[in-house]
Scaffold this motif. Structure first.
Motif, mmCIF file in Angstrom:
data_model
loop_
_atom_site.group_PDB
_atom_site.id
_atom_site.type_symbol
_atom_site.label_atom_id
_atom_site.label_comp_id
_atom_site.label_asym_id
_atom_site.label_seq_id
_atom_site.Cartn_x
_atom_site.Cartn_y
_atom_site.Cartn_z
ATOM 1 N N ASN A 164 0.879 -1.202 0.113
ATOM 2 C CA ASN A 164 0.116 -0.055 -0.146
ATOM 3 C C ASN A 164 0.903 1.108 0.046
ATOM 4 O OD1 ASN A 164 -1.820 1.953 0.579
ATOM 5 N ND2 ASN A 164 -2.856 0.892 2.139
ATOM 6 N N PRO A 165 0.918 1.813 -1.071
ATOM 7 C CA PRO A 165 1.852 3.272 -1.199
ATOM 8 C C PRO A 165 1.457 4.133 -0.301
ATOM 9 C CG PRO A 165 0.387 2.863 -3.125
ATOM 10 C CD PRO A 165 0.090 1.803 -2.239
ATOM 11 N N ASN A 166 0.191 4.346 0.413
ATOM 12 C CA ASN A 166 -0.118 5.043 1.319
ATOM 13 C C ASN A 166 0.534 4.974 2.592
ATOM 14 O OD1 ASN A 166 -2.148 6.561 -0.287
ATOM 15 N ND2 ASN A 166 -3.248 4.861 -0.365
ATOM 16 N N THR A 167 1.156 3.889 2.749
ATOM 17 C CA THR A 167 2.168 3.817 3.996
ATOM 18 C C THR A 167 3.407 4.167 3.484
ATOM 19 O OG1 THR A 167 0.863 1.568 4.371
ATOM 20 C CG2 THR A 167 3.009 1.885 5.493
ATOM 21 N N LYS A 168 4.186 5.176 4.445
ATOM 22 C CA LYS A 168 5.373 5.913 4.154
ATOM 23 C C LYS A 168 6.482 4.760 3.832
ATOM 24 C CE LYS A 168 8.642 9.159 5.581
ATOM 25 N NZ LYS A 168 8.551 10.293 4.536
ATOM 26 N N LYS A 169 6.569 3.798 4.557
ATOM 27 C CA LYS A 169 7.747 2.869 4.483
ATOM 28 C C LYS A 169 7.634 2.293 2.889
ATOM 29 C CE LYS A 169 9.746 -1.260 6.181
ATOM 30 N NZ LYS A 169 9.611 -2.306 7.249
ATOM 31 N N VAL A 170 6.158 1.772 2.602
ATOM 32 C CA VAL A 170 6.282 1.243 1.255
ATOM 33 C C VAL A 170 6.155 2.159 0.186
ATOM 34 C CG1 VAL A 170 4.507 -0.002 -0.089
ATOM 35 C CG2 VAL A 170 4.632 -0.571 1.986
ATOM 36 N N PHE A 171 5.902 3.392 0.377
ATOM 37 C CA PHE A 171 5.837 4.468 -0.709
ATOM 38 C C PHE A 171 7.462 4.665 -1.003
ATOM 39 C CE2 PHE A 171 6.359 8.899 -1.893
ATOM 40 C CZ PHE A 171 5.721 8.990 -2.934
ATOM 41 N N THR A 172 8.217 4.879 0.187
ATOM 42 C CA THR A 172 9.725 5.186 -0.141
ATOM 43 C C THR A 172 10.285 3.892 -0.763
ATOM 44 O OG1 THR A 172 9.512 6.195 1.871
ATOM 45 C CG2 THR A 172 11.559 5.769 1.175
ATOM 46 N N TYR A 173 10.011 2.910 -0.512
ATOM 47 C CA TYR A 173 10.657 1.514 -1.086
ATOM 48 C C TYR A 173 10.123 1.623 -2.793
ATOM 49 C CZ TYR A 173 11.826 -3.026 -2.651
ATOM 50 O OH TYR A 173 12.178 -4.264 -3.213
ATOM 51 N N MET A 174 8.800 1.781 -3.044
ATOM 52 C CA MET A 174 8.548 1.670 -4.421
ATOM 53 C C MET A 174 9.362 2.946 -5.247
ATOM 54 S SD MET A 174 4.218 1.296 -4.255
ATOM 55 C CE MET A 174 3.624 -0.273 -4.186
ATOM 56 N N LYS A 175 9.248 4.225 -4.216
ATOM 57 C CA LYS A 175 9.955 5.329 -5.323
ATOM 58 C C LYS A 175 11.281 5.136 -5.356
ATOM 59 C CE LYS A 175 9.835 10.177 -5.301
ATOM 60 N NZ LYS A 175 9.474 11.452 -4.672
ATOM 61 N N SER A 176 12.091 4.075 -4.474
ATOM 62 C CA SER A 176 13.703 3.916 -4.807
ATOM 63 C C SER A 176 13.931 3.216 -6.002
ATOM 64 C CB SER A 176 13.880 3.248 -3.537
ATOM 65 O OG SER A 176 13.660 1.810 -3.510
ATOM 66 N N TYR A 177 13.002 2.382 -6.494
ATOM 67 C CA TYR A 177 13.178 1.571 -7.709
ATOM 68 C C TYR A 177 12.313 2.174 -8.902
ATOM 69 C CZ TYR A 177 9.225 -1.348 -6.767
ATOM 70 O OH TYR A 177 7.954 -1.908 -6.487
ATOM 71 N N SER A 178 11.680 3.231 -8.698
ATOM 72 C CA SER A 178 11.027 3.655 -9.946
ATOM 73 C C SER A 178 11.818 4.619 -10.882
ATOM 74 C CB SER A 178 9.804 4.915 -9.249
ATOM 75 O OG SER A 178 9.526 5.673 -10.377
ATOM 76 N N PRO A 179 12.053 4.154 -12.092
ATOM 77 C CA PRO A 179 13.146 4.672 -13.206
ATOM 78 C C PRO A 179 12.665 6.198 -13.327
ATOM 79 C CG PRO A 179 11.985 2.877 -14.050
ATOM 80 C CD PRO A 179 11.302 3.071 -12.658
ATOM 81 N N TYR A 180 11.475 6.624 -13.367
ATOM 82 C CA TYR A 180 10.941 7.795 -13.498
ATOM 83 C C TYR A 180 11.398 8.746 -12.489
ATOM 84 C CZ TYR A 180 7.887 11.678 -14.754
ATOM 85 O OH TYR A 180 7.632 12.940 -14.965
ATOM 86 N N ASP A 181 11.378 8.328 -11.349
ATOM 87 C CA ASP A 181 11.567 9.224 -10.034
ATOM 88 C C ASP A 181 13.035 9.396 -10.001
ATOM 89 O OD1 ASP A 181 8.972 10.211 -9.443
ATOM 90 O OD2 ASP A 181 8.652 8.018 -8.758
ATOM 91 N N ASN A 182 13.702 8.463 -10.312
ATOM 92 C CA ASN A 182 15.143 8.481 -10.269
ATOM 93 C C ASN A 182 16.122 8.805 -11.411
ATOM 94 O OD1 ASN A 182 15.213 7.236 -7.451
ATOM 95 N ND2 ASN A 182 14.413 5.709 -8.164
ATOM 96 N N LEU A 183 15.738 9.666 -12.278
ATOM 97 C CA LEU A 183 16.329 10.017 -13.371
ATOM 98 C C LEU A 183 17.227 11.088 -12.908
ATOM 99 C CD1 LEU A 183 13.780 10.369 -16.256
ATOM 100 C CD2 LEU A 183 15.568 8.876 -15.935
#
Length: 64
Positions: free
Chosen positions: A18-37
């Protein structure tokens, strides 16, 4: 995935978290290619893009 009112979204929480949980959101964002350009565009991978207008499974007009 952050809007639970969209059909089928909540069902995906079991698989993806659930990306509404800070820990899960942070993890998802860490491997998101769009957010890590990189801001300056360095380190971007080379791309091979192929397409065809005769693929009957997908309309070329897409979801624009």
């Amino acid at each position: 995935m952050m809007d639970p009112t969209i059909p089928l979204t909540v069902g995906e929480y079991e698989e993806w978290g659930n990306p509404n949980t800070k820990k899960v959101f942070t993890y998802m964002k860490s491997y998101s290619p769009y957010d890590n350009l990189l801001k300056n565009g360095e380190g971007l991978p080379h791309l091979l893009v192929r397409l065809g207008l005769n693929d009957l499974r997908v309309g070329y007009w897409g979801n624009s």
